[in-house]
Write an enzyme that holds these catalytic residues in place. Structure first.
Site, short mmCIF file in Angstrom:
data_model
loop_
_atom_site.label_atom_id
_atom_site.label_comp_id
_atom_site.label_asym_id
_atom_site.label_seq_id
_atom_site.Cartn_x
_atom_site.Cartn_y
_atom_site.Cartn_z
N GLU A 29 0.46 -1.31 0.37
CA GLU A 29 0.30 -0.27 0.09
C GLU A 29 1.26 1.41 0.23
OE1 GLU A 29 -1.31 1.45 3.19
OE2 GLU A 29 -1.27 -0.39 4.09
N LYS A 90 -4.86 11.30 0.79
CA LYS A 90 -4.68 9.40 1.15
C LYS A 90 -6.86 8.88 0.47
CE LYS A 90 -6.63 7.27 4.99
NZ LYS A 90 -7.23 7.45 7.02
N VAL A 110 -5.17 0.79 2.89
CA VAL A 110 -5.41 -1.20 3.36
C VAL A 110 -7.39 -1.27 1.85
CG1 VAL A 110 -5.77 -2.60 3.98
CG2 VAL A 110 -4.72 -1.67 4.91
N ASP A 142 -16.73 6.33 13.59
CA ASP A 142 -15.36 5.71 13.20
C ASP A 142 -15.11 4.06 12.66
OD1 ASP A 142 -13.69 5.99 12.05
OD2 ASP A 142 -12.26 7.91 12.70
N SER A 144 -13.10 1.95 10.43
CA SER A 144 -12.45 1.96 8.79
C SER A 144 -12.79 0.83 8.06
CB SER A 144 -11.08 1.61 9.00
OG SER A 144 -10.27 1.53 8.15
N ALA A 145 -13.12 1.41 6.94
CA ALA A 145 -13.62 1.31 5.24
C ALA A 145 -12.68 -0.52 5.17
CB ALA A 145 -13.50 1.60 3.90
N ASP A 146 -11.35 0.07 5.82
CA ASP A 146 -10.80 -1.74 5.37
C ASP A 146 -11.88 -2.83 6.27
OD1 ASP A 146 -8.44 0.03 5.68
OD2 ASP A 146 -7.55 -0.11 6.61
N LYS A 163 -3.29 -1.70 16.13
CA LYS A 163 -3.07 -1.22 16.89
C LYS A 163 -3.65 -0.27 18.24
CE LYS A 163 1.09 2.24 14.64
NZ LYS A 163 0.57 1.65 13.78
N1 PSU Z 1 -2.12 1.31 11.05
C1 PSU Z 1 -1.19 2.20 10.81
N2 PSU Z 1 -0.32 2.12 9.58
C2 PSU Z 1 -0.98 2.92 8.74
C3 PSU Z 1 -2.03 2.96 8.61
C4 PSU Z 1 -2.92 2.15 9.57
O1 PSU Z 1 -0.58 1.40 12.07
O2 PSU Z 1 -0.84 2.78 8.00
C5 PSU Z 1 -3.59 3.65 7.41
C6 PSU Z 1 -2.97 1.97 6.46
O3 PSU Z 1 -3.19 2.45 5.14
C7 PSU Z 1 -5.14 1.45 6.34
C8 PSU Z 1 -5.20 3.49 6.98
O4 PSU Z 1 -5.62 0.95 5.66
O5 PSU Z 1 -4.26 3.84 7.71
C9 PSU Z 1 -6.73 3.18 8.07
O6 PSU Z 1 -7.27 4.47 7.74
P1 PSU Z 1 -9.15 4.59 8.09
O7 PSU Z 1 -9.03 4.33 9.81
O8 PSU Z 1 -9.02 6.21 8.13
O9 PSU Z 1 -9.44 3.79 7.41
MN MN Z 2 -12.01 6.17 9.91
#
Ligand code: PSU
Ligand code: MN
Length: 307
Positions: A29, A90, A110, A142, A144-146, A163
């Site tokens: 990524e 992003k 991701v 909140d 994540s879309a992951d 984390k």
């Molecule tokens: N967690 C990490 N390092 C990262 C990310 C998450 O320890 O770089 C990044 C990844 O790209 C992950 C994104 O897909 O943050 C998630 O962001 P969000 O919570 O806004 O979906």
């Molecule tokens: Mn988010």
């Protein structure tokens, strides 16, 4: 059986050849480069990780949007741009059409990387940490879309777990709801990125790349579309103990609350703040675990390519 990549993708020649010949490919990524680590450690990490994947017999394919094109496999100049240019936004799945339509640059999360990898026919993807359910999610929604993407896109994602900027328990519950197998390599505990422990057991334990590849085949041969989490605990010598990182994460979360940061800026802010507070120690651990994940990911891609 070899995959036919989606015609809209811009594949690097070595990636196109590897896919056409059914050789192992590992997607990487770019949000971790543009918004997850400071410059210049980010470009050094990205370059080194590509080398590790190559040294372990697979072709690296870093994914990003450049000038509105979905690129799979980048040149050194493109990696440098992603690492250093402030105009790289992003890009999660919801952002893909906007950056493509505007011909802009974007670093894929991701979720977005999984989607593009699947469009290319790549089944293995290596990163550092996954997004998940944020601690305040019951109020902020909140999530994540992951996680959504893991529920629907057939790619195995190698990470060092989740984390504790996130609610690990709620993240694991959500993955269960979405039907996502969560494999932990060589441990009975689910890892929490900086630490091998999290207080949560491994939903499913595997030992080695061949066992991961067997689960990938079993899942997708059964028609069970969707992703697989492969959690690879950080090596013991690179760990930051839970209690040490725990107070730092609490401070970063409190700082974020005071500043009113939310939405897509939340995760990048927290990652940057943790690096600041630890004086770079968290970055050293982060780079070590990505290297470790690259080795496992390449081995999984190699094991899966043998059918
Ligand atoms: N967690 C990490 N390092 C990262 C990310 C998450 O320890 O770089 C990044 C990844 O790209 C992950 C994104 O897909 O943050 C998630 O962001 P969000 O919570 O806004 O979906
Ligand atoms: Mn988010």
């Amino acid at each position: 059986m070899t995959a036919v990549p989606h015609p809209a993708l811009q594949l690097a020649p070595e990636v196109a050849d590897a896919i056409a010949e059914g050789r192992p490919v590992v997607a990487l990524e770019s949000t971790i480069i543009s918004h997850g680590m400071p410059y210049p450690q980010n470009v050094a990490m990205a370059t080194e990780v590509e080398g590790i994947v190559r040294d372990h017999g697979a072709t690296p394919a870093t994914v990003a949007v450049l000038d509105g094109r979905l690129c799979v496999g980048l040149s050194p100049e493109q990696l440098e741009l992603l690492a250093s240019d402030d105009d790289v936004t992003k890009v999660s799945v919801r952002d893909l059409p906007y950056v493509v339509a505007r011909g802009a640059h974007g670093a894929t999360t991701v979720a977005a990387t999984m989607r593009v990898a699947a469009m290319a026919g790549i089944r293995v993807f290596v990163t550092g940490g996954l997004g998940g359910v944020h601690r305040e999610a019951p109020q902020t929604f909140d999530v994540s879309a992951d996680l959504t993407e893991l529920g629907q896109t057939s790619v195995a994602v190698v990470s060092a777990g989740v984390k504790s900027i996130l609610d690990i328990g709620l993240t694991l519950e959500t993955l269960e709801t979405l039907g996502v197998p969560v494999l932990v390599d060589g441990s009975d505990e689910f890892p929490s990125f900086y630490s091998r422990s999290s207080g949560f057991g491994a939903p499913m334990r595997v030992d080695g790349a061949a066992e991961v590849a067997a689960v990938m085949r079993a899942k997708w041969d059964l028609g069970l579309d969707g992703g697989i989490v492969v959690a690879n605990p950080i090596p013991a010598e690179d760990e930051i103990p839970d209690d040490e990182i725990g107070v730092i994460i609490e401070q970063a979360l409190a700082d974020m609350g005071r500043l009113g940061i939310h939405g897509k800026d939340a995760t990048p802010y927290l990652l940057g703040r943790i690096v600041e507070i630890t004086g770079g120690a968290s970055l050293t651990a982060n780079i070590a675990l990505v290297r470790h994940n690259a080795r496992l990911g390449a081995a999984i891609a190699a094991a899966y390519a043998v059918r």
